[in-house]
Every structure is written in structure tokens, then in C-alpha cells.
Design an enzyme around this catalytic site. Structure first.
Site, PDB file in Angstrom:
ATOM      1  N   PHE A   8       0.857  -1.189   0.000  1.00 50.65           N
ATOM      2  CA  PHE A   8       0.000   0.000   0.000  1.00 50.65           C
ATOM      3  C   PHE A   8       0.892   1.238   0.000  1.00 50.65           C
ATOM      4  CE2 PHE A   8      -3.133  -3.063   1.091  1.00 50.65           C
ATOM      5  CZ  PHE A   8      -4.364  -2.510   0.747  1.00 50.65           C
ATOM      6  N   GLY A   9       0.730   2.075  -1.006  1.00 47.30           N
ATOM      7  CA  GLY A   9       1.525   3.296  -1.129  1.00 47.30           C
ATOM      8  C   GLY A   9       2.589   3.152  -2.197  1.00 47.30           C
ATOM      9  N   GLY A  10       2.408   3.892  -3.285  1.00 47.51           N
ATOM     10  CA  GLY A  10       3.373   3.852  -4.388  1.00 47.51           C
ATOM     11  C   GLY A  10       4.336   5.017  -4.361  1.00 47.51           C
ATOM     12  N   ASN A  12       7.705   7.372  -2.726  1.00 45.19           N
ATOM     13  CA  ASN A  12       9.151   7.135  -2.793  1.00 45.19           C
ATOM     14  C   ASN A  12       9.624   6.026  -1.861  1.00 45.19           C
ATOM     15  OD1 ASN A  12       9.406   9.196  -4.663  1.00 45.19           O
ATOM     16  ND2 ASN A  12       9.738  10.760  -3.108  1.00 45.19           N
ATOM     17  N   ILE A  13       9.065   5.961  -0.644  1.00 51.18           N
ATOM     18  CA  ILE A  13       9.481   4.907   0.293  1.00 51.18           C
ATOM     19  C   ILE A  13       8.911   3.562  -0.160  1.00 51.18           C
ATOM     20  CG2 ILE A  13       9.328   4.083   2.689  1.00 51.18           C
ATOM     21  CD1 ILE A  13       9.440   7.063   3.531  1.00 51.18           C
ATOM     22  N   ARG A  15       8.196   2.615  -3.269  1.00 45.03           N
ATOM     23  CA  ARG A  15       8.925   2.143  -4.451  1.00 45.03           C
ATOM     24  C   ARG A  15      10.414   1.942  -4.171  1.00 45.03           C
ATOM     25  NH1 ARG A  15       6.871   6.665  -6.464  1.00 45.03           N
ATOM     26  NH2 ARG A  15       8.884   7.409  -7.285  1.00 45.03           N
ATOM     27  N   LYS A 213      16.304   4.536  16.644  1.00 39.32           N
ATOM     28  CA  LYS A 213      16.200   5.142  15.316  1.00 39.32           C
ATOM     29  C   LYS A 213      15.431   6.460  15.378  1.00 39.32           C
ATOM     30  CE  LYS A 213      14.261   5.951  11.230  1.00 39.32           C
ATOM     31  NZ  LYS A 213      12.984   6.463  10.762  1.00 39.32           N
TER      32      LYS A 213
END
Length: 388
Positions: A8-10, A12-13, A15, A213
Site C-alpha cells: 500500500f503506497g506507491g 518514494n518509500i 517504491r 532510530k
């Protein structure tokens, strides 16, 4: 039949991080998005490039073997894909999880496979998969909730990779830093075993990885951006060339390091090395990372469990020092009305329209009894009064 992952989500992260490693692990990746242009671009292009950038140079990987579906117009197709998938991942932003949960719930409910699907949210937020899991349960009928875990397993993750602003004509191609960390908890998978994704570091306890992180990478990155913006710097690397800003960033990281060392089984020396590596990474001029990109969404970044209030509140509870974190909070409060960033405009409205006490609670989620509250209130007042 080959392995299949639903992403879910195309963006930058999606892809340039998640799909890259799913592709390398031999998965067919099915992108799910609601942005028409993104879905069409993925459907029309059978490959795109991910270029890893470091001081040693560049390395490009070509990503293939993917499809894309628009969940807005083809929800039933998404449900069918989830029903037969091995893995479901997402990189949509923590605030979008509630919107993708209903279709994921339907897809999980439609499963007849004997092996449960692995659900891993890849977001810059603590416990993002737990959050998504909660929304999925809300959209699962009561009589099916008990058997939900026969059909799906939910594992939190910590992701770390800097994705700078992309060139306007880059299309689907992504430039990204070479360094990455993708840690995922392995306990939820029990005897079934976790998915075979070599890039993932499978761990028993994720909290140290997530906090280290978030409170080192994200805290230092945002601190650099807010001090840099205040001093008129355009690029993150330029801001860190300024010795005063670099010193302020290190002071903030000394405070977050003291929390990480006190709370988790991480030595001072190990954390010092980690900090050194992180500051070197975000100083990388080859990333061409803009101050305004890194600083955007200040409301989210000032929220209760995020990169400033998260560590500062825990330090306050332990009676430890957090003064430099308050300097960073003040700079975040000054990140107002930045073009293209709705949250910075909303931040300006909140500070203009609300009393300092209400604005402090609204922005940080701290209650008045919390030991950190007075220090944040003081900075809110200072910014509202326009004093430097």
C-alpha cells in the site's frame, strides 16, 4: 505459484525502499494506491530504477515484476489480491492507516489459504502495525475477530533510510541513500515462521531499535532542519556545515543518547558510534536534501510520542536533562507558514488563536501534570510573544 506481496503506497518509500527489497527477495509486488497518476504510471511502465547514493558513488537497481491497482475504483480486485498474498506492507504515512484498514480487513477475511498473511506497516511511527491491526479489528465482524490470527499475523517494524526530495522529472525512478535498516519483530510469527525477506533484520524485541532510530535519526534530522530553517539554510548538508548548528544537534543527541543508554541494553560506546554514523549520513551532500522537506509536517513531529516530546517526556519522568530538546522544540514551533506545507500553516493558526496552555496541550498531547509540561509551555509562550 510465486510469492506475492501487496504494498500500500506507491510513493518514494514504497517504491524505493519496501518494493526494492521485496523485489530482491523474489516477490511479485502489487502496488495499491488511490492517486490516479501514480497508479497509471506504474501500470504503463514495466520497470523503474532505484539509485543508491553514497560517498563511494551510485549503484542502480532496476525493479520489475510488479502491478498496480487503484483501490478507489477497483476495491474488489485489491480484496482478491490480499486473499492470495503472502505479505502485506504499507508506507502511506501513519495518519492514513485508518483509511487503508477497511480494504485490508476485507482481504484478510476473504482468505482461504492455510498460511496466514504477514502484515508489516513500514511507517515512521512507534507501533504502526499495532495501530493498523487495531483499525483492521474494528472493520472485522465480531464473530470473525477470534479467528483473525488464523488468517493474518501482525508484526511491528522499524525502518531507516533517507529518501531526499526527488527531481521533478524523475518519474517513477527513486534516488535514495545506500544505508538502510529494516528491523521487524519475529515473535508474532511463532511456529509458522516469518517471511523470507533477506533485507529484514528479524528481532525478538523491537522497541530498542524503534526508539534508537526515532530518537537519533529522526530527532537529529528534524533538529537540523528547524535550526537550519531559522538561520536561512536551504540544504541539510549546508546546515550541518555551520558549526553552531552541528553543535546544537550534538547536544540534542547527547540527551536522547542518555535515555537510550539508560533504558535499553545499549552501551554508551555503541550509541556514540551510532550517533557518529547518523550525523555523517544526514551530512551527505550527495543526497541533496532540502531543509523544508525534512522540516515539513511540524504538527506530527511535535506530537506526544514523536521525535522531540517522546524522548523529552521520558527524560523528564526520569529526572534527566532535556534542555537542548526544548531548544529544538522551540525551533519546530517557529516553522510556520512554509510554502507547500499545510501543517506549518495550521501550526501558525494554533499559536495565533489559542492560549499558550491550550496550544501546548493541543500540540504535544501532554497533560498539565506532566513534568515536561512547564518547559514546553515556556517555549510556546516565547514563540507566541515573538521573542527570539
Amino acid at each position: 505459484m510465486g510469492k506475492k506481496a501487496i504494498q500500500f503506497g506507491g510513493g518514494n518509500i514504497g517504491r524505493g525502499f519496501v518494493a526494492e527489497f521485496l523485489h530482491k527477495a523474489g516477490y511479485e509486488v502489487v502496488f495499491v494506491d488511490v492517486m490516479d497518476k501514480m497508479v497509471e504510471a506504474l501500470q504503463q511502465n514495466k520497470s523503474y530504477k532505484v539509485t543508491e547514493v553514497s560517498e563511494e558513488g551510485e549503484h542502480t537497481t532496476t525493479i520489475t515484476n510488479y502491478r498496480a491497482i487503484n483501490s478507489k475504483t477497483h476495491e474488489s480486485d485489491v480484496i482478491q489480491e490480499i486473499a492470495t498474498a503472502d505479505v502485506v506492507t504499507c508506507a502511506v504515512g501513519p495518519h492514513i492507516l485508518k483509511f487503508i484498514a477497511p480494504v485490508i480487513a476485507k482481504g484478510i477475511d476473504a482468505r482461504t489459504e492455510s498460511k496466514p498473511v504477514a502484515v508489516i506497516a513500514c511507517e515512521n511511527a512507534i507501533g504502526a502495525t499495532d495501530t493498523l491491526h487495531g483499525f483492521i479489528k474494528q472493520h472485522t465482524s465480531q464473530d470473525r475477530v477470534e479467528s483473525l490470527y488464523d488468517r493474518a499475523q501482525f508484526a511491528n517494524s522499524a525502518i531507516d533510510r533517507i529518501v531526499p526530495q526527488q527531481a521533478p522529472n524523475s518519474g517513477l525512478d527513486v534516488r535514495i541513500e545506500k544505508f538502510y535498516e529494516w528491523a521487524v519483530e519475529k515473535t508474532p510469527f511463532g511456529s509458522v515462521g516469518h517471511p523470507d525477506i533477506p533485507a529484514i533484520h528479524w528481532v525478538d524485541n523491537l522497541e530498542p531499535y524503534i526508539e534508537r532510530k526515532l530518537f537519533t535519526v529522526n530527532t537529529s534530522h528534524a533538529t537540523t532542519a528547524y535550526f537550519g530553517h531559522f538561520r536561512g539554510k536551504k540544504m541539510i548538508a549546508d546546515a550541518l556545515e555551520d558549526e553552531e548548528i552541528r553543535g546544537l544537534v550534538h547536544k540534542v543527541l547527547e540527551e536522547t543518547a542518555s535515555l537510550i543508554v539508560a533504558k535499553h541494553d545499549i552501551s554508551e560506546e555503541e550509541q556514540k558510534e551510532y550517533v557518529k554514523k547518523i550525523v555523517s549520513r544526514i551530512s551527505n551532500p550527495y543526497l541533496e536534501d532540502k531543509v523544508e522537506r525534512v522540516g515539513r509536517a511540524p504538527l506530527r513531529k511535535l506530537s506526544r510520542k514523536e521525535r522531540f516530546i517522546g524522548p523529552a517526556s521520558q527524560l523528564a519522568e526520569r529526572g534527566m536533562k532535556y534542555d537542548s530538546l526544548m531548544d529544538a522544540v522551540e525551533m519546530a514551533l517557529r516553522f510556520q507558514n512554509v510554502p507547500g506545507d499545510d501543517e506549518s500553516a495550521e501550526l501558525a493558526n494554533i499559536l495565533n488563536e489559542q492560549r499558550a496552555e491550550d496550544a501546548t496541550i493541543h500540540l504535544t498531547g501532554l497533560d498539565e501534570e506532566h513534568p515536561l509540561y512547564p518547559a514546553v509551555l515556556e517555549r510556546v509562550r516565547k514563540v507566541q510573544q515573538g521573542t527570539k
